[in-house]
Design a protein around this motif. Structure first.
Motif, PDB file in Angstrom:
ATOM      1  N   ALA A  16      70.218  41.310  20.173  1.00 13.73           N
ATOM      2  CA  ALA A  16      69.873  40.092  20.912  1.00 13.73           C
ATOM      3  C   ALA A  16      69.277  40.365  22.289  1.00 13.73           C
ATOM      4  CB  ALA A  16      71.109  39.206  21.063  1.00 13.73           C
ATOM      5  N   ASP A  17      69.519  41.536  22.822  1.00 16.83           N
ATOM      6  CA  ASP A  17      69.076  41.835  24.183  1.00 16.83           C
ATOM      7  C   ASP A  17      67.746  42.601  24.164  1.00 16.83           C
ATOM      8  OD1 ASP A  17      69.081  43.854  26.632  1.00 16.83           O
ATOM      9  OD2 ASP A  17      70.240  42.078  27.179  1.00 16.83           O
ATOM     10  N   PRO A  18      66.751  42.156  24.951  1.00 14.82           N
ATOM     11  CA  PRO A  18      65.454  42.834  24.950  1.00 14.82           C
ATOM     12  C   PRO A  18      65.511  44.276  25.459  1.00 14.82           C
ATOM     13  CG  PRO A  18      65.494  41.080  26.596  1.00 14.82           C
ATOM     14  CD  PRO A  18      66.764  40.972  25.809  1.00 14.82           C
ATOM     15  N   THR A  19      66.404  44.564  26.383  1.00 16.08           N
ATOM     16  CA  THR A  19      66.541  45.945  26.866  1.00 16.08           C
ATOM     17  C   THR A  19      67.025  46.840  25.743  1.00 16.08           C
ATOM     18  OG1 THR A  19      67.014  45.191  29.115  1.00 16.08           O
ATOM     19  CG2 THR A  19      67.690  47.432  28.550  1.00 16.08           C
ATOM     20  N   ARG A  20      68.011  46.388  24.990  1.00 15.06           N
ATOM     21  CA  ARG A  20      68.519  47.196  23.883  1.00 15.06           C
ATOM     22  C   ARG A  20      67.459  47.360  22.796  1.00 15.06           C
ATOM     23  NH1 ARG A  20      73.541  44.556  25.480  1.00 15.06           N
ATOM     24  NH2 ARG A  20      73.278  42.854  24.002  1.00 15.06           N
ATOM     25  N   ARG A  21      66.678  46.311  22.536  1.00 19.83           N
ATOM     26  CA  ARG A  21      65.612  46.438  21.547  1.00 19.83           C
ATOM     27  C   ARG A  21      64.562  47.444  22.010  1.00 19.83           C
ATOM     28  NH1 ARG A  21      66.133  40.757  21.504  1.00 19.83           N
ATOM     29  NH2 ARG A  21      64.140  40.546  22.564  1.00 19.83           N
ATOM     30  N   SER A  22      64.246  47.458  23.302  1.00 23.31           N
ATOM     31  CA  SER A  22      63.256  48.426  23.799  1.00 23.31           C
ATOM     32  C   SER A  22      63.808  49.847  23.726  1.00 23.31           C
ATOM     33  CB  SER A  22      62.790  48.077  25.211  1.00 23.31           C
ATOM     34  OG  SER A  22      63.812  48.294  26.150  1.00 23.31           O
ATOM     35  N   ILE A  23      65.097  50.007  23.938  1.00 23.35           N
ATOM     36  CA  ILE A  23      65.714  51.323  23.804  1.00 23.35           C
ATOM     37  C   ILE A  23      65.614  51.783  22.349  1.00 23.35           C
ATOM     38  CG2 ILE A  23      67.928  52.553  23.834  1.00 23.35           C
ATOM     39  CD1 ILE A  23      68.616  50.909  26.386  1.00 23.35           C
ATOM     40  N   LEU A  24      65.888  50.893  21.413  1.00 22.36           N
ATOM     41  CA  LEU A  24      65.774  51.246  19.991  1.00 22.36           C
ATOM     42  C   LEU A  24      64.335  51.604  19.623  1.00 22.36           C
ATOM     43  CD1 LEU A  24      68.116  48.624  18.311  1.00 22.36           C
ATOM     44  CD2 LEU A  24      68.504  51.086  18.533  1.00 22.36           C
TER      45      LEU A  24
END
Length: 113
Positions: A16-24
């Protein structure tokens, strides 16, 4: 329909978090050190570590430590439950839309007669 899966909630929360998606997205290229992952975010290291712990708790990444260097790697198969859930719900909605389309076509055909 699949039963409620608490792991699925963890996965959706992590995604749900854009920072976590960018890390992935970054980890999909190659494993990386925590400092490399923190640089483009502009966030402080403790904040990035919290994001990484959410991803690790959901099973989306693994971390390893060699001395003072912590390296993260993606676990792509961890997304399989999300993919299955989405596929199942897509099939349900496509079937509903097909029935709606058939109904509308019948109504239109009846109104033309």
């Amino acid at each position: 329909m699949t039963k409620y899966d608490p792991d699925l909630s963890l996965l959706f929360h992590a995604l749900a978090d854009p920072t976590r998606r960018s890390i992935l997205t970054r980890l999909a290229e190659t494993p990386a050190r925590v400092t490399e992952l923190a640089e483009p975010t502009g966030l402080r290291l403790p904040t990035v570590m919290r994001h990484l712990s959410v991803l690790e708790e959901a099973g989306l990444i693994t971390t390893s430590k060699d001395g003072r260097i912590r390296t993260c790697a993606i676990v792509p198969e961890a997304l399989d439950p999300v993919r299955s859930w989405l596929d199942e719900h897509r099939a349900i909605w496509e079937a509903r839309l097909d029935r709606l389309d058939a109904f509308v076509m019948d109504v239109m055909k009846d109104s033309e007669e």
